[in-house]
Design an enzyme around this catalytic site. Structure first.
Site, short mmCIF file in Angstrom:
data_model
loop_
_atom_site.label_atom_id
_atom_site.label_comp_id
_atom_site.label_asym_id
_atom_site.label_seq_id
_atom_site.Cartn_x
_atom_site.Cartn_y
_atom_site.Cartn_z
N GLN A 18 -2.26 8.72 -6.99
CA GLN A 18 -1.75 8.02 -8.09
C GLN A 18 -2.85 8.15 -9.22
O GLN A 18 -2.42 7.93 -10.42
CB GLN A 18 -1.79 6.16 -8.01
CG GLN A 18 -0.64 5.85 -6.82
CD GLN A 18 -0.79 4.50 -6.62
OE1 GLN A 18 -1.60 4.05 -5.57
NE2 GLN A 18 -0.40 3.45 -7.28
N HIS A 109 -2.21 6.83 2.23
CA HIS A 109 -1.87 6.02 1.19
C HIS A 109 -0.52 6.42 0.68
O HIS A 109 -0.20 7.11 -0.43
CB HIS A 109 -2.90 5.78 0.11
CG HIS A 109 -2.68 4.67 -0.88
ND1 HIS A 109 -3.72 3.77 -1.01
CD2 HIS A 109 -1.49 4.21 -1.55
CE1 HIS A 109 -3.15 2.86 -1.76
NE2 HIS A 109 -2.03 2.96 -2.09
N ASN A 153 -2.54 2.68 4.60
CA ASN A 153 -2.28 1.77 3.59
C ASN A 153 -1.10 1.12 3.51
O ASN A 153 0.04 1.91 3.59
CB ASN A 153 -2.65 2.39 2.33
CG ASN A 153 -2.27 1.52 1.09
OD1 ASN A 153 -2.70 0.33 1.03
ND2 ASN A 153 -0.97 1.60 0.34
N GLU A 154 -0.97 -0.22 3.95
CA GLU A 154 0.06 -1.00 3.78
C GLU A 154 1.60 -0.35 4.48
O GLU A 154 2.50 0.02 4.13
CB GLU A 154 0.70 -1.05 2.32
CG GLU A 154 -0.24 -1.74 1.45
CD GLU A 154 0.39 -1.99 0.16
OE1 GLU A 154 1.52 -1.67 -0.19
OE2 GLU A 154 -0.47 -2.84 -0.54
C1 GCO Z 1 0.43 -0.89 -3.00
C2 GCO Z 1 -0.26 0.34 -3.15
C3 GCO Z 1 -0.53 0.55 -4.36
C4 GCO Z 1 0.16 0.03 -5.48
C5 GCO Z 1 -0.33 -1.39 -6.06
C6 GCO Z 1 0.51 -1.95 -7.07
O1 GCO Z 1 -0.11 -1.92 -2.69
O2 GCO Z 1 1.73 -0.85 -3.20
O3 GCO Z 1 -1.37 -0.02 -2.24
O4 GCO Z 1 -0.59 1.91 -4.34
O5 GCO Z 1 0.05 0.65 -6.78
O6 GCO Z 1 -0.27 -2.19 -4.88
O7 GCO Z 1 1.95 -2.08 -6.68
#
Ligand code: GCO
Length: 410
Positions: A18, A109, A153-154
């Site tokens: 990003q 990520h 991540n997520e």
């Molecule tokens: C997410 C990611 C980020 C996003 C942020 C805003 O949480 O989706 O970690 O990459 O850009 O959350 O949506």
């Protein structure tokens, strides 16, 4: 007035794809081109400008910074590791440390190398081994100066958007494939957790802290009816806690990264599975302030999540919390309110160790492109000039003193 602990981690977060720019080897890069989506292109040129960006972070009294390593840079072809790219991230960490900023490193990520995606991605047999081979090289290269690792991540956002909703590459729409990817990501995290601890032991380094960054949101029943309440309960259990429960069963987390932005007002149209799993209230029965992506601002939800995370008996770090808005006063109000609710949770026994605002910089917001501006620091995408926002300066005061003064907020 709220006072946070002296050793509280204060800072911001980014992700490689990003902010760095020119991640041409990633699956997202090809996907943007193939689908005509807005291109990430040079992003914020953070790959070249990271020293100046970390000067800004230091000037804003940040003592921590979360970023990710880009797998496709490090391993552009399967089994081929580029020492120069590993060295880049060694330099990034040295740059943070020389500014007394604690690095928190995310290994995955959302993006994958294109070769990984073409080999079947996270559905393929061998996907976990491929990820572990990458993790091994990165952790060995960076271990000396890194204490905090986030493996994935997520995961729930990744596998739902990429394999159920069809919104992100590889745009699959299959519940069964999504569940297969979920299982592979659970295995990948558990094995990466063990690998990282093994490497630190081999290198005779102090124990690392390894976890994931879990996307969480508040699920609020729209009406006080059984169906809305049942759907909200199920989503909370599955989406907020399902993955964490799975890795907790293997004791594979030293801390919990908590990403929190908003709430979802739950209103299933019928008793169908898809409706129970996804339908939301579209009639604005519960109006709230919103960000520029129309996400409700709901800081009390973060307090509730942090209190319910106590059941894992692990410290939490808010690894993402932020707002995309053109109204910087609203951004400062958002930060303040969420910090107040974090402090309230801490007062009720939640063990919170840090707060990382999303994001240090305006950046590429995935399939939403560069429109949404989350940054403490604004970015002019023509000149790549940075501009520090007032909210960043107000947050800097809290980072410096650990004290949140009472004040009028939007
Ligand atoms: C997410 C990611 C980020 C996003 C942020 C805003 O949480 O989706 O970690 O990459 O850009 O959350 O949506």
């Amino acid at each position: 007035m709220e006072t946070f602990p002296k050793d509280f981690l204060w800072g911001a977060a980014t992700s490689a794809y990003q902010v760095e720019g020119d991640n041409v080897g990633a699956d997202w890069w090809a996907w943007e081109k193939d689908t005509g989506k807005e291109r990430s292109g040079r992003a914020c040129r953070h790959y070249e400008l990271y020293e100046r960006d970390f000067d800004l972070a230091q000037s804003l009294n940040h003592n921590a910074h979360r970023f990710s390593t880009e797998w496709s840079r490090i391993e552009p072809e399967e089994g081929i590791f580029v020492e120069q790219e590993l060295k880049h991230y060694v330099d990034v960490i040295r740059c943070l440390r020389s500014r007394h900023i604690e690095p928190l490193v995310t290994l995955h990520h959302f993006t994958n190398p294109l070769w990984f995606a073409r080999s079947g991605g996270w559905l393929a047999k061998g996907c976990v081994e491929r990820f572990l081979q990458y993790a091994d090289r990165v952790v060995r290269a960076l271990a000396k100066d890194v204490r905090y690792w986030i493996t994935v991540n997520e995961p729930t956002i990744y596998f739902s958007h990429s394999y159920l909703f069809g919104a992100w590459p590889p745009q699959q729409r299959s519940f069964l494939r999504m569940k297969a990817v979920e299982q592979h990501l659970i295995t990948a995290h558990i094995q990466a957790y063990g690998l990282i601890h093994k490497i630190y032991k081999e290198l005779r380094l102090p124990e690392p802290c390894v976890g994931i960054a879990q996307y969480t949101q508040a699920y609020i029943p729209c009406r006080a009816c059984f169906r809305d309440k049942m759907a909200a309960y199920l989503r909370d259990k599955l989406y907020n806690f399902g993955f964490l429960d799975a890795i907790a069963r293997h004791s594979a987390m030293d801390f919990i990264g908590v990403n929190y932005y908003t709430r979802q007002v739950v209103e299933p149209k019928n008793w169908g599975l898809a409706s129970l799993a996804m339908d939301v209230c579209k009639k604005n029965h519960r109006p709230a302030q919103k960000n520029s992506l129309d996400w409700d601002i709901y800081p009390e939800g973060l307090e509730d999540i942090l209190l319910r995370l106590k059941k894992y008996d692990r410290p939490a770090i808010v690894t993402e919390n932020g707002i995309c808005t053109d109204d910087d006063a609203l951004r400062w109000g958002y930060i303040r309110k969420h910090l107040k609710h974090i402090h309230r949770a801490m007062g009720q026994g939640a063990d919170v160790r840090g707060y990382l605002y999303w994001s240090l910089l305006d950046n590429f917001e995935w399939d939403k492109g560069f429109g949404p501006r989350f940054g403490l620091v604004g970015v002019d995408y023509n000149t790549y000039e940075r501009s520090v926002r007032d909210s960043a300066k107000k947050f800097a005061q809290v980072c410096k003193t650990g004290v949140l003064e009472d004040c009028e907020i939007k």
